[in-house]
Design a protein around this motif. Structure first.
Motif, short mmCIF file in Angstrom:
data_model
loop_
_atom_site.label_atom_id
_atom_site.label_comp_id
_atom_site.label_asym_id
_atom_site.label_seq_id
_atom_site.Cartn_x
_atom_site.Cartn_y
_atom_site.Cartn_z
N UNK A 93 42.59 40.08 41.24
CA UNK A 93 41.66 40.92 41.16
C UNK A 93 41.33 41.71 42.40
N UNK A 94 41.22 40.70 43.41
CA UNK A 94 40.61 41.08 44.59
C UNK A 94 41.78 42.11 45.12
N UNK A 95 43.05 42.00 45.19
CA UNK A 95 44.07 42.80 45.40
C UNK A 95 44.07 44.06 45.04
N UNK A 96 43.64 43.88 43.49
CA UNK A 96 43.62 45.11 42.74
C UNK A 96 42.51 46.16 43.34
N UNK A 97 41.41 45.44 43.36
CA UNK A 97 40.28 46.26 44.11
C UNK A 97 40.43 46.67 45.36
N UNK A 98 41.19 46.18 46.25
CA UNK A 98 41.34 46.56 47.54
C UNK A 98 42.44 47.87 47.34
N UNK A 99 43.49 47.96 46.46
CA UNK A 99 44.34 48.89 46.40
C UNK A 99 43.57 50.13 45.60
N UNK A 100 42.72 49.84 44.70
CA UNK A 100 42.01 50.84 44.15
C UNK A 100 40.94 51.45 45.17
N UNK A 101 40.54 50.80 45.82
CA UNK A 101 39.55 51.18 46.91
C UNK A 101 40.10 52.48 47.94
N UNK A 102 41.54 51.85 48.19
CA UNK A 102 42.36 52.61 49.06
C UNK A 102 42.53 54.01 48.48
N UNK A 103 42.65 54.16 47.34
CA UNK A 103 42.90 55.46 46.55
C UNK A 103 41.68 55.86 45.74
N UNK A 104 40.49 55.56 46.16
CA UNK A 104 39.08 55.84 45.67
C UNK A 104 39.18 55.94 44.14
N UNK A 105 39.67 54.98 43.43
CA UNK A 105 39.57 54.61 42.01
C UNK A 105 38.51 53.73 41.76
N UNK A 106 37.59 54.00 40.89
CA UNK A 106 36.37 53.23 40.32
C UNK A 106 37.19 52.16 39.39
N UNK A 107 36.86 50.95 39.37
CA UNK A 107 37.26 49.73 38.68
C UNK A 107 35.78 49.44 37.75
N UNK A 108 36.08 49.46 36.57
CA UNK A 108 35.01 48.85 35.68
C UNK A 108 35.23 47.88 34.80
N UNK A 109 34.54 47.01 34.54
CA UNK A 109 34.79 45.91 33.36
C UNK A 109 35.87 44.94 33.89
N UNK A 110 35.99 44.33 34.99
CA UNK A 110 36.89 43.56 35.53
C UNK A 110 36.86 41.97 34.75
N UNK A 111 38.05 41.63 34.50
CA UNK A 111 37.96 40.04 33.76
C UNK A 111 39.23 39.50 34.25
N UNK A 112 39.24 38.12 34.38
CA UNK A 112 40.37 37.50 34.70
C UNK A 112 40.83 36.25 33.91
N UNK A 113 41.86 35.85 34.05
CA UNK A 113 42.29 34.65 33.12
C UNK A 113 43.52 34.16 33.35
N UNK A 114 44.01 33.20 32.67
CA UNK A 114 45.05 32.68 32.70
C UNK A 114 46.01 33.05 31.67
N UNK A 115 47.16 33.33 31.87
CA UNK A 115 48.03 33.85 31.16
C UNK A 115 49.20 32.70 30.36
N UNK A 116 50.22 33.45 29.92
CA UNK A 116 51.20 32.52 29.10
C UNK A 116 52.14 31.83 30.04
N UNK A 117 52.45 30.60 29.52
CA UNK A 117 53.58 29.84 30.46
C UNK A 117 54.77 29.75 29.68
N UNK A 118 55.97 30.23 30.42
CA UNK A 118 57.28 30.30 29.56
C UNK A 118 58.18 29.65 30.65
N UNK A 119 59.47 29.09 30.04
CA UNK A 119 60.28 28.42 31.07
C UNK A 119 60.69 29.42 32.03
#
Length: 186
Positions: A93-119
């Motif tokens: 999320x921090x990396x996404x915010x950094x890249x968004x800030x570089x391009x003047x993109x407003x980020x709203x409603x951020x959420x994080x979580x663990x996803x799927x685990x596959x082989x």
């Protein structure tokens, strides 16, 4: 032969005609059923043959490109990051915010979580909503998704902002793919 035809000779001319019509209809229906079954079997055999030919062609391509896939697997094993902790989602999320800030993109409603685990991989994700003009959003999408970063857009939705037609609204679920806990054996 005389005994078997006695019942036939007792019939009137109309009954005989009707019996021939019924016998003909039964014969036609029986022929139709047999031909339908035969043509269906031929059709199923053709489809099966086409499926087998496609599988064989796919196998031939796999065999032909085996070296390429082995190189890609070796590259993955050498470059794909290892999941150290679920806190990697916060880092994403921090990396996404950094890249968004570089391009003047407003980020709203951020959420994080663990996803799927596959082989083949483990994931953490960040869900974000964005608001920006179209050109910076394209640059953001390009900068975020580079092969070496192992970032994948699992879902993406774009729409023109109803209050300002010069702005785009985006909803993204972005995941980082990490090496599996145990690599599958070859």
């Amino acid at each position: 032969m005389k005994l078997s035809l006695a019942w036939y000779e007792r019939m009137s001319r109309r009954e005989r005609l009707l019996s021939w019509i019924v016998a003909g209809a039964v014969a036609i229906l029986l022929n139709l059923a047999i031909w339908s079954w035969l043509l269906g079997a031929v059709s199923r055999a053709r489809k099966d043959l086409a499926r087998q030919k496609a599988a064989r062609a796919e196998s031939a391509v796999d065999i032909k490109e085996r070296g390429l896939w082995e190189k890609r697997d070796q590259w993955l094993r050498g470059h794909q990051p290892v999941l150290k902790s679920p806190a990697e989602a916060s880092t994403l999320l921090d990396e996404l915010k950094q890249v968004a800030g570089k391009h003047n993109i407003l980020i709203e409603n951020p959420a994080i979580g663990s996803g799927e685990t596959t082989p083949n991989h483990q994931t953490v994700f960040a869900s974000i909503e964005t608001k920006s003009p179209w050109p910076p959003l394209v640059h953001f999408l390009y900068d975020v998704q580079q092969p070496e970063s192992f970032i994948v857009f699992e879902t993406a939705g774009l729409a023109i902002d109803s209050s300002d037609p010069t702005q785009m609204r985006g909803k993204f679920k972005i995941a980082r793919w990490f090496a599996p806990a145990q690599r599958p054996s070859k």
